[in-house]
Write a protein that holds these residues in place. Structure first.
Motif, mmCIF file in Angstrom:
data_model
loop_
_atom_site.group_PDB
_atom_site.id
_atom_site.type_symbol
_atom_site.label_atom_id
_atom_site.label_comp_id
_atom_site.label_asym_id
_atom_site.label_seq_id
_atom_site.Cartn_x
_atom_site.Cartn_y
_atom_site.Cartn_z
ATOM 1 N N CYS A 34 39.629 52.890 8.014
ATOM 2 C CA CYS A 34 39.361 53.060 6.436
ATOM 3 C C CYS A 34 37.933 52.313 6.116
ATOM 4 O O CYS A 34 37.250 52.731 5.617
ATOM 5 C CB CYS A 34 40.603 52.629 5.560
ATOM 6 N N ASP A 35 38.040 50.928 6.442
ATOM 7 C CA ASP A 35 37.181 49.908 6.224
ATOM 8 C C ASP A 35 35.597 50.588 6.841
ATOM 9 O O ASP A 35 34.791 50.555 6.363
ATOM 10 C CB ASP A 35 37.213 48.563 6.786
ATOM 11 N N LEU A 40 30.482 53.568 6.505
ATOM 12 C CA LEU A 40 29.333 54.609 7.082
ATOM 13 C C LEU A 40 28.906 55.142 5.821
ATOM 14 O O LEU A 40 28.065 55.672 5.520
ATOM 15 C CB LEU A 40 30.081 55.587 7.761
ATOM 16 N N VAL A 41 29.861 55.597 4.878
ATOM 17 C CA VAL A 41 29.605 56.205 3.516
ATOM 18 C C VAL A 41 28.782 55.207 2.870
ATOM 19 O O VAL A 41 27.760 56.014 2.108
ATOM 20 C CB VAL A 41 30.914 56.421 2.731
ATOM 21 N N LEU A 55 33.224 60.311 4.322
ATOM 22 C CA LEU A 55 33.826 60.163 2.920
ATOM 23 C C LEU A 55 34.996 61.055 3.044
ATOM 24 O O LEU A 55 36.304 60.771 2.603
ATOM 25 C CB LEU A 55 32.896 60.655 2.027
ATOM 26 N N GLU A 56 34.848 62.292 3.650
ATOM 27 C CA GLU A 56 35.824 63.295 3.729
ATOM 28 C C GLU A 56 37.305 62.602 4.872
ATOM 29 O O GLU A 56 38.190 63.104 4.535
ATOM 30 C CB GLU A 56 35.458 64.724 4.305
ATOM 31 N N PRO A 61 46.235 59.547 2.849
ATOM 32 C CA PRO A 61 47.084 58.625 2.200
ATOM 33 C C PRO A 61 46.713 56.947 2.501
ATOM 34 O O PRO A 61 46.506 56.235 1.849
ATOM 35 C CB PRO A 61 48.579 58.791 2.388
ATOM 36 N N GLN A 62 46.754 56.834 3.764
ATOM 37 C CA GLN A 62 46.226 55.679 4.491
ATOM 38 C C GLN A 62 44.835 54.984 3.851
ATOM 39 O O GLN A 62 44.794 53.729 3.699
ATOM 40 C CB GLN A 62 46.403 55.455 5.689
ATOM 41 N N CYS A 63 43.913 55.840 3.768
ATOM 42 C CA CYS A 63 42.702 55.459 3.165
ATOM 43 C C CYS A 63 42.447 55.605 1.847
ATOM 44 O O CYS A 63 41.321 55.307 1.218
ATOM 45 C CB CYS A 63 41.566 56.102 4.062
ATOM 46 N N LYS A 64 43.447 56.211 1.018
ATOM 47 C CA LYS A 64 43.250 56.736 -0.377
ATOM 48 C C LYS A 64 42.814 55.587 -1.249
ATOM 49 O O LYS A 64 41.702 55.380 -1.974
ATOM 50 C CB LYS A 64 44.471 57.424 -0.946
#
Length: 99
Positions: A34-35, A40-41, A55-56, A61-64
């Motif tokens: 996620c980090d 990248l975003v 982004l997508e 859930p883990q990255c929400k």
């Protein structure tokens, strides 16, 4: 299989072909990085299409929490603000899996 660090480098490497860069982002998503996806975003030097893919990739859930942080802090590229909010609304809070 590449490490998360290698996939991050591949995603940023303009000399890598498009498919390889997309595959690297997919592998980061599969590894729940996620980090790294958030980095990248935030990266202005990355093409919009790859930033949108990253982004997508945060929409699970883990990255929400990271997705929420990006959207609420205005760190999503302006062109994707609405997409970010929609993804945030559509992402479940948890996967429903037990311990």
């Amino acid at each position: 299989m590449a490490t998360p660090e290698e996939n991050h480098e591949i995603a940023l490497d303009e000399s890598s072909d498009r498919e390889e860069r997309e595959r690297a982002i997919d592998q980061l998503e599969a590894a729940n990085e996620c980090d790294t996806l958030a980095e990248l975003v935030r990266n202005d030097g990355l093409g919009d299409d790859l930033r949108k893919q990253a982004l997508e990739s945060l929409a699970h859930p883990q990255c929400k929490p990271m997705l929420e942080n990006l959207v609420e802090n205005g760190e999503v590229p302006e062109a994707f603000e609405d997409d970010g909010r929609t993804l945030l609304e559509q992402t479940p809070d948890d996967s429903g899996a037990g311990p």
